[in-house]
Design a protein around this motif. Structure first.
Motif, PDB file in Angstrom:
ATOM      1  N   UNK A 241      80.911 100.663   1.552  1.00 33.89           N
ATOM      2  CA  UNK A 241      80.878  99.888   0.368  1.00 33.89           C
ATOM      3  C   UNK A 241      80.983  99.865  -0.725  1.00 33.89           C
ATOM      4  N   UNK A 242      80.778 100.898  -1.101  1.00 33.04           N
ATOM      5  CA  UNK A 242      80.730 101.350  -2.798  1.00 33.04           C
ATOM      6  C   UNK A 242      82.553 101.288  -3.317  1.00 33.04           C
ATOM      7  N   UNK A 243      83.547 101.568  -2.110  1.00 28.93           N
ATOM      8  CA  UNK A 243      84.795 100.550  -2.476  1.00 28.93           C
ATOM      9  C   UNK A 243      85.420  99.633  -2.031  1.00 28.93           C
ATOM     10  N   UNK A 244      84.753  99.169  -1.719  1.00 29.66           N
ATOM     11  CA  UNK A 244      85.963  98.337  -0.805  1.00 29.66           C
ATOM     12  C   UNK A 244      86.625  96.985  -1.616  1.00 29.66           C
TER      13      UNK A 244
ATOM     14  N   UNK B  53      78.133  91.893  -2.199  1.00 29.79           N
ATOM     15  CA  UNK B  53      78.880  91.963  -2.960  1.00 29.79           C
ATOM     16  C   UNK B  53      80.683  91.966  -2.681  1.00 29.79           C
ATOM     17  N   UNK B  54      80.991  92.732  -1.269  1.00 28.32           N
ATOM     18  CA  UNK B  54      81.723  93.349  -1.291  1.00 28.32           C
ATOM     19  C   UNK B  54      82.729  92.205  -0.842  1.00 28.32           C
ATOM     20  N   UNK B  55      84.216  92.228  -1.046  1.00 33.71           N
ATOM     21  CA  UNK B  55      85.018  90.880  -0.556  1.00 33.71           C
ATOM     22  C   UNK B  55      84.709  90.701   1.215  1.00 33.71           C
ATOM     23  N   UNK B  56      85.316  89.194   1.498  1.00 35.20           N
ATOM     24  CA  UNK B  56      85.112  89.087   2.964  1.00 35.20           C
ATOM     25  C   UNK B  56      86.245  89.402   3.745  1.00 35.20           C
ATOM     26  N   UNK B  57      87.466  89.982   3.186  1.00 31.46           N
ATOM     27  CA  UNK B  57      88.112  90.472   3.407  1.00 31.46           C
ATOM     28  C   UNK B  57      89.637  91.517   2.632  1.00 31.46           C
ATOM     29  N   UNK B  58      89.630  92.741   3.312  1.00 28.44           N
ATOM     30  CA  UNK B  58      90.462  93.387   3.395  1.00 28.44           C
ATOM     31  C   UNK B  58      91.853  94.067   4.020  1.00 28.44           C
ATOM     32  N   UNK B  59      92.837  94.839   2.420  1.00 29.96           N
ATOM     33  CA  UNK B  59      94.518  94.625   3.309  1.00 29.96           C
ATOM     34  C   UNK B  59      94.212  95.540   2.821  1.00 29.96           C
ATOM     35  N   UNK B  60      94.187  97.040   3.802  1.00 31.39           N
ATOM     36  CA  UNK B  60      94.428  98.429   4.473  1.00 31.39           C
ATOM     37  C   UNK B  60      95.593  99.006   4.419  1.00 31.39           C
TER      38      UNK B  60
ATOM     39  N   UNK C 224      86.381  99.945  11.917  1.00 31.30           N
ATOM     40  CA  UNK C 224      84.979 100.992  11.738  1.00 31.30           C
ATOM     41  C   UNK C 224      85.042 101.283   9.811  1.00 31.30           C
ATOM     42  N   UNK C 225      84.119 102.183   9.504  1.00 26.94           N
ATOM     43  CA  UNK C 225      84.607 102.345   8.466  1.00 26.94           C
ATOM     44  C   UNK C 225      83.934 104.097   8.225  1.00 26.94           C
ATOM     45  N   UNK C 226      84.358 104.109   6.593  1.00 28.09           N
ATOM     46  CA  UNK C 226      84.417 105.796   6.855  1.00 28.09           C
ATOM     47  C   UNK C 226      83.131 106.647   7.277  1.00 28.09           C
ATOM     48  N   UNK C 227      82.335 105.581   7.997  1.00 33.38           N
ATOM     49  CA  UNK C 227      80.958 106.194   8.612  1.00 33.38           C
ATOM     50  C   UNK C 227      80.705 105.989  10.182  1.00 33.38           C
ATOM     51  N   UNK C 228      81.826 105.184  10.941  1.00 28.63           N
ATOM     52  CA  UNK C 228      82.030 104.619  11.883  1.00 28.63           C
ATOM     53  C   UNK C 228      80.689 103.472  11.743  1.00 28.63           C
ATOM     54  N   UNK C 229      80.363 103.015  10.914  1.00 26.54           N
ATOM     55  CA  UNK C 229      79.996 101.407  11.138  1.00 26.54           C
ATOM     56  C   UNK C 229      80.933 100.958  11.674  1.00 26.54           C
ATOM     57  N   UNK C 230      80.599  99.188  12.209  1.00 27.80           N
ATOM     58  CA  UNK C 230      81.532  98.510  12.423  1.00 27.80           C
ATOM     59  C   UNK C 230      81.230  97.577  11.303  1.00 27.80           C
ATOM     60  N   UNK C 231      82.446  97.081  10.289  1.00 33.47           N
ATOM     61  CA  UNK C 231      82.317  96.304   9.533  1.00 33.47           C
ATOM     62  C   UNK C 231      82.619  94.910  10.041  1.00 33.47           C
ATOM     63  N   UNK C 232      83.622  95.244  11.260  1.00 27.07           N
ATOM     64  CA  UNK C 232      84.594  93.509  11.369  1.00 27.07           C
ATOM     65  C   UNK C 232      85.618  94.046  11.895  1.00 27.07           C
ATOM     66  N   UNK C 233      86.973  93.090  12.091  1.00 26.68           N
ATOM     67  CA  UNK C 233      88.273  92.826  13.061  1.00 26.68           C
ATOM     68  C   UNK C 233      89.391  92.798  12.418  1.00 26.68           C
TER      69      UNK C 233
END
Length: 215
Positions: A95-98, A70-77, A35-44
């Motif tokens: 979306x703004x800081x992804x 234009x957000x990246x398909x993968x994140x490293x958090x 989930x992102x910062x707003x609680x929306x499911x964005x991936x796995x």
């Protein structure tokens, strides 16, 4: 030595806070909804990046098609930025800081020093499936899972699936020692012989709440 083996795993699980709240099987976190910062499911969750000392998870690798555009398909958090619950992982990403969490960028969030695979380095999937060997290089089985402190990312134990000729043939857990893992050869050296591991009790996943049921 049977008592030493039992005590070793007991030491991992004995701390009440860790046993009841923090300790989690990595297999339970793979494919967890993110989930992102707003609680929306964005991936796995698709993987975890290990620290250069191999003692902890440094970051979660997230497949994030839900960000779109234009957000990246993968994140490293970074691990300290995620929140792990029993059924999802939350990350402080919108979306703004992804883009700040995208892998392979000039100024990465995760230090790439001494890592063989650019910024991601060794990952959980490099450890899972490695061969566990006993004293003298005797083949014992394969690393099946990792038990990790969900709060700190510290690796506490490995779950090994032994070959059928050892004891019950059921998975057994052993305290994790980073120096015993040689990722370049894909081996983890247990400080025990065949007689000792044959007496090791099977690992009980129910002690950690059982395996997660995928959505």
């Amino acid at each position: 030595m049977k008592r030493l083996l039992a005590f070793g795993l007991a030491a991992v699980l004995a701390t009440p806070a860790m046993a009841q709240e923090n300790l989690m099987a990595a297999s339970r976190m793979i494919d967890m909804p993110v989930l992102d910062a707003t609680g929306k499911t964005i991936g796995r969750i698709v993987n975890f990046a290990l620290g250069t000392d191999h003692q902890r998870f440094d970051a979660a690798v997230v497949e994030a098609p839900g960000l779109g555009g234009s957000a990246p398909s993968h994140l490293v958090v970074p691990w300290q930025d995620i929140s792990v619950t029993a059924d999802h992982v939350q990350v402080p990403v919108g979306n703004g800081d992804a883009q700040a969490y995208a892998p392979f960028q000039p100024e990465p969030i995760i230090d790439a020093e001494e890592r063989p695979d650019a910024q991601l380095g060794w990952r959980l999937t490099n450890l899972i499936g490695d061969y566990a060997v006993l004293r003298g290089g005797v083949g014992y089985g394969e690393v099946q899972d990792v038990l990790v402190d969900a709060e700190t990312g510290a690796i506490s134990a490995l779950v090994v699936q032994p070959a059928g000729r050892f004891g019950t043939g059921q998975p057994a857990a052993y305290p994790f020692v980073a120096e015993a893992w040689t990722p370049k050869t894909g081996t983890y050296a247990l400080p025990h012989d065949a007689n000792e591991v044959a007496e090791q009790a099977p690992f009980d996943y129910e002690s950690l709440g059982g395996p997660r049921t995928p959505d």
